[in-house]
Every structure is written in structure tokens, then in C-alpha cells.
Design an enzyme around this catalytic site. Structure first.
Site, PDB file in Angstrom:
ATOM      1  CE  LYS A   1      33.752 -35.753   9.204  1.00 43.36           C
ATOM      2  NZ  LYS A   1      33.014 -37.031   9.247  1.00 43.36           N
TER       3      LYS A   1
ATOM      4  CB  SER B   1      29.002 -36.389   9.323  1.00 47.41           C
ATOM      5  OG  SER B   1      30.118 -37.258   9.432  1.00 47.41           O
TER       6      SER B   1
ATOM      7  CB  SER C   1      30.081 -39.980   7.686  1.00 48.19           C
ATOM      8  OG  SER C   1      28.942 -39.610   8.398  1.00 48.19           O
TER       9      SER C   1
END
Ligand code: GLN
Length: 484
Positions: free
Chosen positions: A77, A152, A176
Site C-alpha cells: 500500500k 481505503s 480499510s
């Protein structure tokens, strides 16, 4: 068809030299090249680094010194700092930021020889539930490209779901990891607060943020959790708690395990087909020897309001460092210092980030602090206490991960409150600091449904065990989007 193998199978194949790490990494890089223009899961692809890591893995394996995971591809990420590689956090503010050091999680992955394929797309500063708040554009859900992958950590979820990577990292401040895992048919782990170091993980709401993983099964997650979990002296909230052998206990029997079903998680807002899938999952657990018990988490309805005071309050403080001087985008030709601050921040941040900063600044301001921030902290204690009480009666808590399946792109962008409600079942877990996993539990109108299992502090090994047992008796987690 190397991408159809599980990470555990890849590790075995590499050990047996059935193919090389270079072949494996090249295969995934090709998949990214062919499929990511549609999905937009990656912000940066690190082809050269991935190939050189793979080459080193092959050499080490020949020399007999390779770690079991050396040469396995991973997607990171873009919230984790990666030395020498652009680290944007999904924001124009950090569009040209090259991190000067590796986050601890990245360093540990690198030490084991995992090959980073690239940095994945995400909601700006991890604020969002649909990945539509990214400066780099929305990510599409591989199960239906007109729908969101969740957020997210939407890029990581889409990448694993489309088999562009066998495993990916994420972060979970209010859901998330678990929410996108549910929307993309993945197994997603949010560990106990403090289990994986936050050092080098760009902060959103520090008392809630926790790094974790997306994979195709509990078995795969166990292998990567093993190398990433553990104390880090560089993170003052990292906990010095022994790291067990996560793979060893996967096969333990579930006889006598007590699973609680909170009545507050099955109310009007829940899609009835999701409720049905969870009830089917409960039957599987009963067959496996678990005892099911109805429980109550009476303060559940307060989790969203408390979170949307605490998280914005912490973010308003954390994001004050992006002022165009210490960090981040700087506007052109400022007339004075105030102009520089104002325009750099106005240009650098997107609208959801600005909304949160304003809410947080307001909640922390003199005169409102007691009414909002202090109150929210008190509620946080009540929520934690609900779990403490529940864990006196049961070992784990089972429920839906999300109230609904993946929604259409654009469906909720103009309605922040409805977007915030996507995390109604996940947020209380962060407020309480607990570990939880979302795992595939069925489908509703061809869209994946996730179930969430919540455990007590540091119960990751047992959580992985109960998900693994479920995955030995169901095949939801093996279903793939069309065209993979
Ligand atoms: N959707 C929640 C938010 O927008 C949670 C995000 C997260 O876990 N990073 O804050």
C-alpha cells in the site's frame, strides 16, 4: 497460470525449484501490465527492483541461504515509506515524495526477500471507504468494474482479487483492510493495535491505525504475518509480545470454541442476503464443534459518531506537518508565509481530507474539546468495555463485515454520511484495539460477502486457525472474478 497458485504453493514450488523467482515475478509484472489499466490498482510499479529482488532470491536459493518467502511477489500500500521509491499516500501533497527510508513492515518484507511489485492506490491519507478519494483516480472492483473495491486500501484489494499479486499490505484505521477484503472476496487481517510496527507508515489517526494484510486464505496470511509481526523499538506503541508460530496452530480443532453473535450487528440496515450468508457460516462453525451464543455489544451504535470525532481530531494534528516547508507540495510564488501555508495546503489536499481536518480542528478547539473530543474518548472506553465483557463469555465474535456488497462508483460520493456507514461493523474494533479478520462467506447477486471474526488482544493465531478451518470446509475463498 502461476497466478492461480496460493502463496503457500508458490513457496513450496520455489523450494522445489519447479520454477524460478524471476519467472514468478515476471509473470505477475506481465499481469499488471495487461490488466491494471482497467483496474488502476497501482500508483507505481517497481519493475526493476522486483526483478533484481527475484534474481537475488534465485541466487540465494541456489546457495541454500534463501528465506522460504524469498522471491514471492507482494504489493505494498502506498502509505508505507519505501526507500528510493515514490510514496504518495494517494495525495497530490506527496506526489513527488521519494521516501528516504523504509517503513519497518517494508524492511521486514525485504529482509525475507519478498519482491515488491509496486505501490498500490488508496484513498488520500487513508480516508475513505471506496477508494474514490485518491488523487490518482478510483480503483475498480475486479468482480464488477462499475463498482468500488472498498477503501481505503482499495488498490491492494483489487490487486490480489485480480491475481495481480498473491498478497498485499494494507492499513486499517476503521475498516480499510476488512471492508475492501469483504467487497473483493479476500481474507483480510487487521492485527491487534501494536502487533505490526507503525514506523514509516504515514499517520492518519495514530491511536487507531494498524498495518495488516490481504491474501487469498488464512494459511497465506499466517506466512506473511510471521515475518511482519513483532516488537519494534522505533514505534513507541509497538507491543513487546511474543510472536507465536502462526502456521503451526492452523489445524487445531474448533471443538468447544465459543463464538458470540452480537444482536446489534443484525439490524435493519443489513442486506438480508448478507445476513443469510452469515447464518450459513454459523452452521459451518457448529458442525466444526464450536458453540454459538447470542451476545450484546450495547454501545455499538456509538462507534461511528465517536470515530468521526477521534479520527478527524488525530488527523488534523498529524496532517499539520504538510505545510509546504517541512513536508509536501509547495505552492508557486508565495507572497508571504501565511500565503505559502494556505495555498500549499489548499492545493495539496483533496476535499475529504480538508473536511476531516476542519472537523478535527473544530472538535479540538478550546470550548469544544470537552463536549466532543473528551466525550468521544469516554465512549471509546465504553465500547472497549463491551468487548471485554463479551470475551468473558465467548472466545470470538462473528458477524457481517459490511452492511452491503460493493456499491457503484459514484453512488455515495456526494453523501459522506452514507459512505461513513460502510464501516458500521468494523470501526468499533479499531476503537477497542482488537484483532479481526474478514473472510469470504458467500455471494449476493454475484458480489462477494464477507464475514468478520473479532478476537481478544493478540489472538491472531487463533483467529487464523478458525478462519483456516472454515476455509477447509467451504470454497468461497477460492472463487475468482470472471476472466482471471
Ligand atoms: N472509512 C474509514 C475512514 O474513512 C476508515 C478508513 C481506514 O480504515 N483507513 O476513516
Amino acid at each position: 497460470m502461476l497466478h492461480l497458485k496460493t502463496l503457500s504453493e508458490m513457496a513450496d514450488d520455489l523450494a522445489e525449484k519447479r520454477y524460478s523467482a524471476t519467472e514468478l515475478v515476471t509473470h505477475f509484472l506481465n499481469r499488471i501490465q495487461n490488466h491494471d489499466s482497467e483496474l488502476n490498482a497501482f500508483i507505481t510499479v517497481t519493475k526493476e527492483q522486483a526483478l533484481s529482488t527475484a534474481k537475488k532470491a534465485d541466487q540465494d536459493r541456489m546457495a541454500g541461504t534463501a528465506h522460504k518467502l524469498a522471491g514471492i511477489p507482494i504489493a505494498q500500500k502506498d502509505i508505507f515509506c519505501t526507500k528510493g521509491i515514490k510514496t504518495t499516500c494517494g495525495s497530490f501533497m506527496l506526489d513527488n515524495f521519494i521516501a528516504p527510508y523504509d517503513a519497518t513492515l517494508i524492511e521486514r518484507c525485504n529482509q525475507a526477500g519478498l519482491a515488491t511489485l509496486g505501490k498500490t492506490n488508496m484513498d488520500e491519507f487513508a480516508m475513505g471507504s471506496s477508494n474514490e478519494n485518491s488523487y490518482y483516480g478510483p480503483v475498480r472492483n475486479p468482480w464488477d468494474v462499475t463498482r468500488v473495491p472498498g477503501g481505503s486500501s482499495g488498490g491492494s484489494a483489487a490487486a490480489v482479487a485480480a491475481r495481480l499479486a498473491p498478497i498485499a499490505t494494507g492499513t486499517d484505521t476503521g475498516g480499510s483492510i476488512r471492508q475492501p477484503a469483504a467487497l473483493c472476496n479476500l481474507t483480510g487481517l487487521k492485527p491487534t493495535y501494536g502487533r505490526i510496527s507503525r514506523y514509516g507508515m504515514i499517520a492518519y489517526a495514530s491511536s487507531l491505525d494498524q498495518g495488516g494484510l490481504f491474501g487469498l486464505s488464512a494459511e497465506d496470511l499466517a506466512l506473511v504475518l510471521q515475518i511482519t509481526a513483532g516488537f519494534d523499538e522505533k514505534d513507541s506503541t509497538s507491543v513487546d509480545h511474543a510472536v507465536p508460530d502462526y502456521s503451526k496452530t492452523l489445524h487445531d480443532s474448533l471443538q468447544g470454541v465459543r463464538i458470540g453473535i452480537p444482536k446489534e450487528y443484525f439490524t435493519a440496515g443489513l442486506n438480508p442476503q448478507i445476513a443469510h450468508c452469515i447464518h450459513e457460516a454459523i452452521k459451518v462453525y457448529e458442525k466444526l464443534g464450536a458453540t454459538i451464543k447470542d451476545i450484546s455489544l450495547p454501545h455499538s451504535d456509538l462507534s461511528i459518531p465517536a470515530y468521526y470525532v477521534i479520527a478527524p481530531a488525530e488527523c488534523s494534528s498529524n496532517l499539520s506537518r504538510y505545510d509546504g516547508i517541512r513536508y509536501g507540495h509547495r505552492c508557486e510564488n508565495p507572497v508571504d508565509l501565511s500565503d505559502l501555508y494556505r495555498r500549499s495546503r489548499a492545493e495539496g489536499f483533496g476535499s475529504e481530507v480538508k473536511r476531516r481536518i476542519m472537523i478535527g480542528t473544530y472538535a479540538l478547539s478550546a470550548g469544544y474539546y470537552d463536549a466532543y473530543y473528551l466525550k468521544a474518548q469516554q465512549i471509546r472506553q465504553l465500547i472497549r468495555q463491551d468487548f471485554v465483557e463479551a470475551f468473558k463469555e465467548v472466545d470470538f465474535i462473528l458477524g457481517p463485515t459490511t452492511p452491503d456488497t460493493a456499491f457503484k462508483l459514484g453512488e455515495k460520493t456526494n453523501d459522506p454520511i452514507s459512505m461513513y456507514l460502510s464501516d458500521i461493523y468494523t470501526i468499533s474494533v479499531n476503537l477497542a484495539g482488537l484483532p479481526a479478520i474478514s473472510a469470504p462467506a458467500g455471494f449476493s447477486d454475484n458480489l462477494p460477502v464477507g464475514m468478520q471474526l473479532i478476537g481478544s488482544d493478540f489472538s491472531e493465531a487463533k483467529l487464523l486457525n478458525i478462519i483456516h478451518q472454515f476455509q477447509q470446509h467451504t470454497d468461497w475463498h477460492k472463487r475468482m472474478p470472471e476472466g482471471v
